[in-house]
Design a protein around this motif. Structure first.
Motif, PDB file in Angstrom:
ATOM      1  N   HIS A   1       1.037  -1.018  -0.445  1.00 12.11           N
ATOM      2  CA  HIS A   1      -0.277   0.080   0.592  1.00 12.11           C
ATOM      3  C   HIS A   1       0.690   1.413   0.180  1.00 12.11           C
ATOM      4  N   ASP A   2       0.257   2.469  -0.983  1.00 11.88           N
ATOM      5  CA  ASP A   2       1.304   3.017  -1.182  1.00 11.88           C
ATOM      6  C   ASP A   2       0.618   4.370  -0.125  1.00 11.88           C
ATOM      7  N   HIS A   3       1.168   4.629   0.969  1.00 19.24           N
ATOM      8  CA  HIS A   3       0.189   5.988   1.694  1.00 19.24           C
ATOM      9  C   HIS A   3      -0.323   7.663   0.955  1.00 19.24           C
ATOM     10  N   THR A   4       0.535   7.121  -0.030  1.00 19.34           N
ATOM     11  CA  THR A   4       0.638   8.422  -0.451  1.00 19.34           C
ATOM     12  C   THR A   4      -0.273   8.549  -1.526  1.00 19.34           C
ATOM     13  N   LYS A   5      -0.044   7.490  -2.383  1.00 23.17           N
ATOM     14  CA  LYS A   5      -1.784   7.962  -3.617  1.00 23.17           C
ATOM     15  C   LYS A   5      -2.303   6.763  -3.180  1.00 23.17           C
ATOM     16  N   ASN A   6      -2.458   6.426  -1.940  1.00 18.45           N
ATOM     17  CA  ASN A   6      -3.741   5.542  -1.100  1.00 18.45           C
ATOM     18  C   ASN A   6      -3.989   4.459  -2.408  1.00 18.45           C
ATOM     19  N   ARG A   7      -3.181   3.473  -3.016  1.00 19.33           N
ATOM     20  CA  ARG A   7      -3.616   2.741  -3.631  1.00 19.33           C
ATOM     21  C   ARG A   7      -2.058   1.404  -3.118  1.00 19.33           C
ATOM     22  N   TYR A   8      -2.842   0.629  -4.718  1.00 18.79           N
ATOM     23  CA  TYR A   8      -1.497  -0.855  -3.956  1.00 18.79           C
ATOM     24  C   TYR A   8      -0.626  -0.865  -5.027  1.00 18.79           C
ATOM     25  N   VAL A   9       0.718  -0.938  -5.051  1.00 15.35           N
ATOM     26  CA  VAL A   9       1.359  -1.273  -6.116  1.00 15.35           C
ATOM     27  C   VAL A   9       2.550  -2.194  -5.684  1.00 15.35           C
ATOM     28  N   ARG A  10       3.006  -2.574  -6.891  1.00 13.79           N
ATOM     29  CA  ARG A  10       4.619  -4.104  -6.690  1.00 13.79           C
ATOM     30  C   ARG A  10       5.120  -3.049  -6.077  1.00 13.79           C
ATOM     31  N   GLY A  11       6.243  -4.371  -4.982  1.00 20.25           N
ATOM     32  CA  GLY A  11       7.189  -3.708  -4.871  1.00 20.25           C
ATOM     33  C   GLY A  11       7.281  -4.326  -3.070  1.00 20.25           C
ATOM     34  N   PHE A  12       8.636  -3.575  -2.466  1.00 20.70           N
ATOM     35  CA  PHE A  12       8.681  -3.883  -1.401  1.00 20.70           C
ATOM     36  C   PHE A  12       9.023  -2.601   0.004  1.00 20.70           C
TER      37      PHE A  12
END
Length: 118
Positions: free
Chosen positions: A47-58
């Motif tokens: 979860h990317d809290h700045t964009k408020n969506r889920y992305v692939r990553g670590f």
């Protein structure tokens, strides 16, 4: 990285700062996005809290030193998720790893919860 950073801080930065300046250690948990990457072992849905969506990553946990003006990273760790439903790519079981190797330690650390690291 830790030895290099500590050496630079002690020999180059600390003599230039005032003795009464507050020096701090900073723990920073951030997103390491790998949106367009090839399939990487333990790549997860984060979860990317700045964009408020889920992305692939670590998740990346960084320990740094600061005197209020300068920041030196001391060490870091890429963190994954122990929940298998979040993984895009699972661990490669065909690799025979001994429990004492650095790769196996990195894998097990990647799957720990953040509060169990310290």
């Amino acid at each position: 990285m830790l030895v290099l950073s500590c050496g630079l801080i002690q020999t180059k930065v600390d003599p230039l700062t005032e003795k009464d300046r507050v020096k701090v250690l900073i723990f920073y948990d951030s997103l390491f996005s790998r949106a367009r990457s090839i399939p990487i072992e333990l790549l997860a849905n984060v979860h990317d809290h700045t964009k408020n969506r889920y992305v692939r990553g670590f998740r990346m946990l960084t320990l740094g030193w600061s005197d209020g003006n300068t920041f030196f990273p001391l060490c870091f760790s890429l963190l994954g998720f122990n929940k298998k439903s979040n993984h895009y790519v699972e661990m490669n079981d065909s690799i025979d790893e001994l429990p004492d190797t650095s790769a196996e330690k990195r894998r097990s650390r990647n799957l720990r919860k953040l509060c169990k690291l310290f």
